[in-house]
Design a protein around this motif. Structure first.
Motif, PDB file in Angstrom:
ATOM      1  N   SER A  51       0.801  -1.228   0.000  1.00 19.45           N
ATOM      2  CA  SER A  51       0.000   0.000   0.000  1.00 19.45           C
ATOM      3  C   SER A  51       0.831   1.273   0.000  1.00 19.45           C
ATOM      4  O   SER A  51       0.285   2.364  -0.188  1.00 19.45           O
ATOM      5  CB  SER A  51      -0.956   0.006   1.199  1.00 19.45           C
ATOM      6  OG  SER A  51      -2.043  -0.854   0.965  1.00 19.45           O
ATOM      7  N   ALA A  52       2.138   1.171   0.207  1.00 19.39           N
ATOM      8  CA  ALA A  52       2.989   2.352   0.061  1.00 19.39           C
ATOM      9  C   ALA A  52       3.055   2.812  -1.390  1.00 19.39           C
ATOM     10  O   ALA A  52       3.534   3.919  -1.676  1.00 19.39           O
ATOM     11  CB  ALA A  52       4.388   2.067   0.591  1.00 19.39           C
ATOM     12  N   LYS A  54       0.323   3.357  -3.115  1.00 14.83           N
ATOM     13  CA  LYS A  54      -0.964   3.985  -3.418  1.00 14.83           C
ATOM     14  C   LYS A  54      -0.866   5.415  -3.961  1.00 14.83           C
ATOM     15  O   LYS A  54      -1.628   5.766  -4.864  1.00 14.83           O
ATOM     16  CB  LYS A  54      -1.873   3.934  -2.187  1.00 14.83           C
ATOM     17  CG  LYS A  54      -2.499   2.562  -1.983  1.00 14.83           C
ATOM     18  CD  LYS A  54      -3.318   2.494  -0.696  1.00 14.83           C
ATOM     19  CE  LYS A  54      -3.982   1.115  -0.565  1.00 14.83           C
ATOM     20  NZ  LYS A  54      -4.615   0.919   0.745  1.00 14.83           N
ATOM     21  N   CYS A  81      -5.608   7.026  -1.394  1.00 17.71           N
ATOM     22  CA  CYS A  81      -4.243   6.743  -0.952  1.00 17.71           C
ATOM     23  C   CYS A  81      -4.208   6.034   0.401  1.00 17.71           C
ATOM     24  O   CYS A  81      -3.127   5.694   0.887  1.00 17.71           O
ATOM     25  CB  CYS A  81      -3.457   8.052  -0.847  1.00 17.71           C
ATOM     26  SG  CYS A  81      -3.196   8.888  -2.425  1.00 17.71           S
ATOM     27  N   ALA A  82      -5.374   5.788   0.975  1.00 19.88           N
ATOM     28  CA  ALA A  82      -5.455   5.326   2.364  1.00 19.88           C
ATOM     29  C   ALA A  82      -5.341   3.821   2.508  1.00 19.88           C
ATOM     30  O   ALA A  82      -5.671   3.058   1.605  1.00 19.88           O
ATOM     31  CB  ALA A  82      -6.784   5.770   2.977  1.00 19.88           C
ATOM     32  N   MET A 238      -3.208  14.232   1.019  1.00 22.73           N
ATOM     33  CA  MET A 238      -2.809  13.402   2.158  1.00 22.73           C
ATOM     34  C   MET A 238      -2.472  14.261   3.375  1.00 22.73           C
ATOM     35  O   MET A 238      -2.717  13.864   4.519  1.00 22.73           O
ATOM     36  CB  MET A 238      -1.631  12.523   1.768  1.00 22.73           C
ATOM     37  CG  MET A 238      -1.972  11.487   0.705  1.00 22.73           C
ATOM     38  SD  MET A 238      -0.543  10.522   0.142  1.00 22.73           S
ATOM     39  CE  MET A 238      -0.235   9.501   1.604  1.00 22.73           C
ATOM     40  N   VAL A 245      -6.479   9.078   5.622  1.00 24.93           N
ATOM     41  CA  VAL A 245      -5.373   8.239   5.151  1.00 24.93           C
ATOM     42  C   VAL A 245      -5.167   7.037   6.070  1.00 24.93           C
ATOM     43  O   VAL A 245      -4.747   5.963   5.623  1.00 24.93           O
ATOM     44  CB  VAL A 245      -4.080   9.072   5.032  1.00 24.93           C
ATOM     45  CG1 VAL A 245      -2.892   8.197   4.634  1.00 24.93           C
ATOM     46  CG2 VAL A 245      -4.275  10.188   4.010  1.00 24.93           C
ATOM     47  N   CYS A 252       0.087   6.697  10.270  1.00 24.53           N
ATOM     48  CA  CYS A 252       0.074   7.617   9.126  1.00 24.53           C
ATOM     49  C   CYS A 252      -0.644   8.916   9.475  1.00 24.53           C
ATOM     50  O   CYS A 252      -0.189  10.006   9.106  1.00 24.53           O
ATOM     51  CB  CYS A 252      -0.598   6.964   7.916  1.00 24.53           C
ATOM     52  SG  CYS A 252       0.307   5.598   7.187  1.00 24.53           S
ATOM     53  N   LYS A 266       3.224   6.897   4.270  1.00 24.32           N
ATOM     54  CA  LYS A 266       2.230   5.894   3.879  1.00 24.32           C
ATOM     55  C   LYS A 266       2.765   4.501   4.159  1.00 24.32           C
ATOM     56  O   LYS A 266       3.860   4.144   3.716  1.00 24.32           O
ATOM     57  CB  LYS A 266       1.876   6.021   2.398  1.00 24.32           C
ATOM     58  CG  LYS A 266       0.771   5.057   1.973  1.00 24.32           C
ATOM     59  CD  LYS A 266      -0.549   5.393   2.656  1.00 24.32           C
ATOM     60  CE  LYS A 266      -1.576   4.280   2.511  1.00 24.32           C
ATOM     61  NZ  LYS A 266      -1.260   3.067   3.275  1.00 24.32           N
ATOM     62  N   TYR A 273       7.320   1.116   4.496  1.00 28.92           N
ATOM     63  CA  TYR A 273       6.854   2.480   4.752  1.00 28.92           C
ATOM     64  C   TYR A 273       7.587   3.465   3.855  1.00 28.92           C
ATOM     65  O   TYR A 273       8.788   3.311   3.595  1.00 28.92           O
ATOM     66  CB  TYR A 273       7.065   2.884   6.220  1.00 28.92           C
ATOM     67  CG  TYR A 273       6.073   3.917   6.679  1.00 28.92           C
ATOM     68  CD1 TYR A 273       4.849   3.529   7.200  1.00 28.92           C
ATOM     69  CD2 TYR A 273       6.331   5.281   6.538  1.00 28.92           C
ATOM     70  CE1 TYR A 273       3.910   4.467   7.587  1.00 28.92           C
ATOM     71  CE2 TYR A 273       5.402   6.221   6.920  1.00 28.92           C
ATOM     72  CZ  TYR A 273       4.177   5.822   7.437  1.00 28.92           C
ATOM     73  OH  TYR A 273       3.236   6.745   7.800  1.00 28.92           O
TER      74      TYR A 273
END
Length: 359
Positions: A51-52, A54, A81-82, A238, A245, A252, A266, A273
Motif C-alpha cells: 500500500s505504500a 498507493k 491513498c489510504a 494526504m 489516510v 500515518c 504511507k 513504509y
C-alpha cells in the motif's frame, strides 16, 4: 548501485532484559535527484511496496481524467491513498465515491476483512456484522480504480486484472515514476487483489522524494507540468486529510498531523513504509538537493516495529522539531505488556542511520 550493506541493523525487543527478538531494518534516504544519502541495513533490498504504492497508483487514476470527470475531490483522493481503519467516516466516504462513479459495492474486487481498528472490530462483533468489500482498508483505492476504468471507456468487471487497460496504464505510470530504474520494477499480487509493484528500496525512496518535490514545485509555480501538478495534489490531499489516510490512533494519521504538512507517510503491509519530506533547511543540512524520501522495510514484516523504526530514523536525522517527533513517542518506544497490563520488556533501536558509502 553498489553500497555498503550492514547486516546487524535491527530493532530489538527484550523480556526482563533477555533479548527475545531482533527485527532487521532496511532503509534508504534519497533526494529527488535519486542520490542515496543515508542507509540502514540494505538500501538496495528488493521490496514490495504494497500500500505504500498507493500515491503513485492514484497518480495514474488522476491522469485518466476520472477524478474531474466524476466530480471526485481531494478528500476522495486522500481516501484513495489510504489504508483506512474502516471507521464509519471511511466507509461512508467510500460509498459516496461509488455513488459519484455510478458504481456499486458489488463492483469492488477487494473483498472484506477485519478492520485495522480494534474499536471498529468490537462494534462489528457485537452486532454480528460480517465486513464486506466496502470495509476493506483499500476500498478508496478500488473506488478510484473504477473511476479510472470508466474514464478509459473500459469494462468494470475485470478492472483489477493485470491485462485490463486500466492496470496496463497504472503499470506504465508507476514505472515512469521509478525512472531511471523502471526496468528493475517487478510485479506481484497485493492483498486487496490489485497488482503490487516491487522495487529496490532506494527507488521507492526516490519516488517519495519526487512526491514531496512536486508539492514544493506546485507551491512555487501552480502552472508547472501536469504530472507534477497531480503529484502535488496527491501530497496536498494526504496532508490536508490525514484522518482519511489512516484513522484514529494510526501512525500515518498521527505522523502527518504532528508534522503539519512538512512531511507525509504511507504504510505498506508486511513492514514497508514511505515518507515524503518537503525541502527545508533540514533537508539541505542532510545533503539533499531539495526534497527527501525515506523508504523503510522491516525484514520480518512486524508493523509495530516498523512504526518504531520510522520514528527512530526521523529522530536520528533530526527531521522536524522535538515537539513534532515527541508526538510519536508511543510509536517510537511502544510498551510491551502482558495480559495483566504489566510491562514485560522494552524496545531498543540497535541501528544507526549511516552516510551511504559507495564502494
Amino acid at each position: 548501485m553498489t553500497v555498503k550493506i550492514e547486516t546487524t541493523d535491527a530493532v530489538v525487543t527484550d523480556r526482563g532484559g533477555i533479548v527475545e527478538n531482533r527485527h532487521r531494518v532496511h532503509a534508504a534516504v534519497v533526494d529527488s535527484n535519486g542520490k542515496l544519502l543515508y542507509a540502514v541495513g540494505d538500501p538496495t533490498r528488493m521490496t514490495l511496496a504494497r500500500s505504500a504504492a498507493k500515491p503513485f497508483q492514484a497518480l495514474a487514476i488522476l491522469e485518466t481524467g476520472g477524478f474531474d470527470q466524476f466530480g471526485l475531490d481531494d478528500a476522495d483522493l486522500a481516501l484513495m491513498c489510504a489504508s483506512h481503519s474502516s471507521e464509519d467516516r471511511h466507509i461512508a466516504h467510500a460509498h459516496a465515491m461509488l455513488g459519484k462513479v455510478d458504481a456499486k459495492e458489488t463492483d469492488l474486487q477487494c473483498g472484506g476483512h477485519a478492520a485495522l481498528s480494534e474499536a471498529a472490530n468490537r462494534v462489528w462483533i457485537k452486532n454480528d456484522y460480517t465486513p464486506t468489500a466496502i470495509c476493506n482498508n483499500c476500498s478508496g483505492k478500488h473506488a478510484g480504480m473504477l473511476a479510472g476504468a470508466r474514464a478509459l471507456g473500459a469494462e468494470l468487471e475485470d478492472y483489477h486484472l493485470p491485462a485490463h487497460p486500466l492496470q496496463v496504464h497504472v503499470r506504465r505510470v508507476v514505472e515512469e515514476v521509478c525512472e531511471p530504474d523502471a526496468k528493475l520494477v517487478r510485479w506481484g499480487l497485493d492483498g486487496c487483489n490489485l497488482p503490487a509493484p516491487a522495487t529496490p528500496l532506494y527507488t521507492l525512496g526516490k519516488a517519495y522524494a519526487t512526491l514531496a518535490a512536486a508539492a514544493d514545485a506546485v507551491a512555487a509555480d501552480p502552472t508547472c507540468d501536469p504530472q507534477t501538478q497531480s503529484l502535488g495534489r496527491i501530497y496536498g490531499a494526504m496532508a490536508q486529510y490525514p484522518e482519511l489516510v489512516g484513522g484514529e490512533g494510526r501512525f500515518c494519521t498521527d505522523l502527518a498531523t504532528a508534522f503539519q504538512g512538512e512531511l507525509i507517510g504511507k504504510v505498506g503491509a508486511d513492514g514497508c513504509y514511505g515518507v515524503a519530506i518537503r525541502a527545508s533547511q533540514e533537508t539541505k543540512r542532510l545533503g539533499g538537493d531539495g526534497a527527501l524520501g525515506i523508504a523503510v522495510k522491516i525484514e520480518d514484516g512486524n508493523m509495530d516495529i516498523l512504526y518504531a523504526a520510522v520514528a527512530e530514523i526521523l529522530e536520528q536525522l533530526q527531521i522536524g522539531s522535538p515537539e513534532m517527533r515527541n508526538a510519536l513517542d508511543h510509536f517510537h518506544y511502544p510498551k510491551l505488556c502482558n495480559t495483566a497490563g504489566v510491562v514485560t520488556g522494552h524496545v531498543s533501536h540497535s541501528f544507526k542511520v549511516r552516510s551511504a558509502l559507495v564502494l
